[in-house]
Design a protein around this motif. Structure first.
Motif, short mmCIF file in Angstrom:
data_model
loop_
_atom_site.label_atom_id
_atom_site.label_comp_id
_atom_site.label_asym_id
_atom_site.label_seq_id
_atom_site.Cartn_x
_atom_site.Cartn_y
_atom_site.Cartn_z
N ARG A 1 -43.83 96.11 1.31
CA ARG A 1 -44.67 95.22 2.33
C ARG A 1 -45.32 94.16 2.03
N SER B 1 -42.90 91.63 0.87
CA SER B 1 -42.07 91.14 2.30
C SER B 1 -43.20 89.97 3.10
N GLY B 2 -44.78 90.50 2.81
CA GLY B 2 -45.27 90.00 3.58
C GLY B 2 -46.11 88.35 2.98
N ILE C 1 -43.25 86.35 3.80
CA ILE C 1 -43.50 86.05 5.22
C ILE C 1 -44.67 84.67 5.34
N MET D 1 -43.46 81.36 6.66
CA MET D 1 -43.80 80.20 7.96
C MET D 1 -44.91 79.31 7.84
N THR E 1 -37.32 84.05 9.94
CA THR E 1 -38.58 84.33 8.83
C THR E 1 -38.68 85.95 10.69
N VAL E 2 -39.03 85.39 11.94
CA VAL E 2 -39.84 86.71 12.24
C VAL E 2 -38.55 87.52 12.21
N TYR F 1 -36.74 88.24 10.02
CA TYR F 1 -36.86 89.58 8.56
C TYR F 1 -38.37 89.94 9.06
N ALA F 2 -39.14 89.19 9.54
CA ALA F 2 -40.22 90.35 9.48
C ALA F 2 -40.25 91.35 10.48
N SER G 1 -34.65 93.09 10.23
CA SER G 1 -34.47 92.14 8.93
C SER G 1 -33.60 92.18 8.03
N GLY H 1 -32.12 88.83 9.04
CA GLY H 1 -33.25 88.17 8.98
C GLY H 1 -33.12 87.83 7.39
N VAL I 1 -37.10 88.27 -1.31
CA VAL I 1 -37.02 88.60 0.24
C VAL I 1 -35.98 90.34 0.20
#
Length: 137
Positions: free
Chosen positions: A19, A22-23, A26, A30, A70-71, A73-74, A79, A82, A118
């Motif tokens: 997380r 990935s965060g 992201i 973004m 990206t969205v 993926y999130a 995911s 993405g 990613v």
């Protein structure tokens, strides 16, 4: 005999590591997409140096594509889609840097580093992906 590991749900620390990884991706992507939507002068100047001209419309289009991928993926159900789309996008960035002979480790391979983050983050947080691509011990 080879034992396939990670067929069970990931440990709590592994899920959190996924997380966090990935965060980070992201947030970075973004921000990258947002500055292309504006587009700041540094964006159009860099695009011009890379041989794409200083088109604000192209910058905005790339920003929109970055944000949409990206969205996807999130959001957990999309995911993997993405991640696949981001892999293609980052591959194009790598190819662009190869074409203009950018420094290898800092510029050209940056897309590879992001791509590894990613997929690494997704692998750590998604048990279905771990079953598809298991680790071996």
């Amino acid at each position: 005999m080879t034992v396939i590991a990670e067929t069970l749900p990931a440990s709590r620390p592994a899920r959190w590591a996924g997380r966090i990884l990935s965060g980070l991706v992201i947030v970075f992507l973004m921000f990258d997409g947002a500055i292309k939507l504006v587009p700041w002068p540094i964006v159009t100047e860099t695009m011009d140096k890379m041989g794409y001209g200083s088109s604000e419309m192209l910058a905005r289009s790339l920003g929109f594509i970055t944000i949409v991928c990206t969205v996807l993926y999130a959001i957990p159900p999309t995911s993997v889609l993405g991640a696949i789309l981001l892999t293609g996008y980052l591959g194009g960035a790598i190819a662009s840097h190869v074409r203009i002979d950018s420094p290898l480790f800092t510029h050209t391979l940056f897309g590879l580093y992001l791509g590894l983050m990613v997929w690494g983050g997704l692998w750590l947080r998604d048990p279905n992906l771990r079953r598809l691509i298991p680790s071996r011990r």
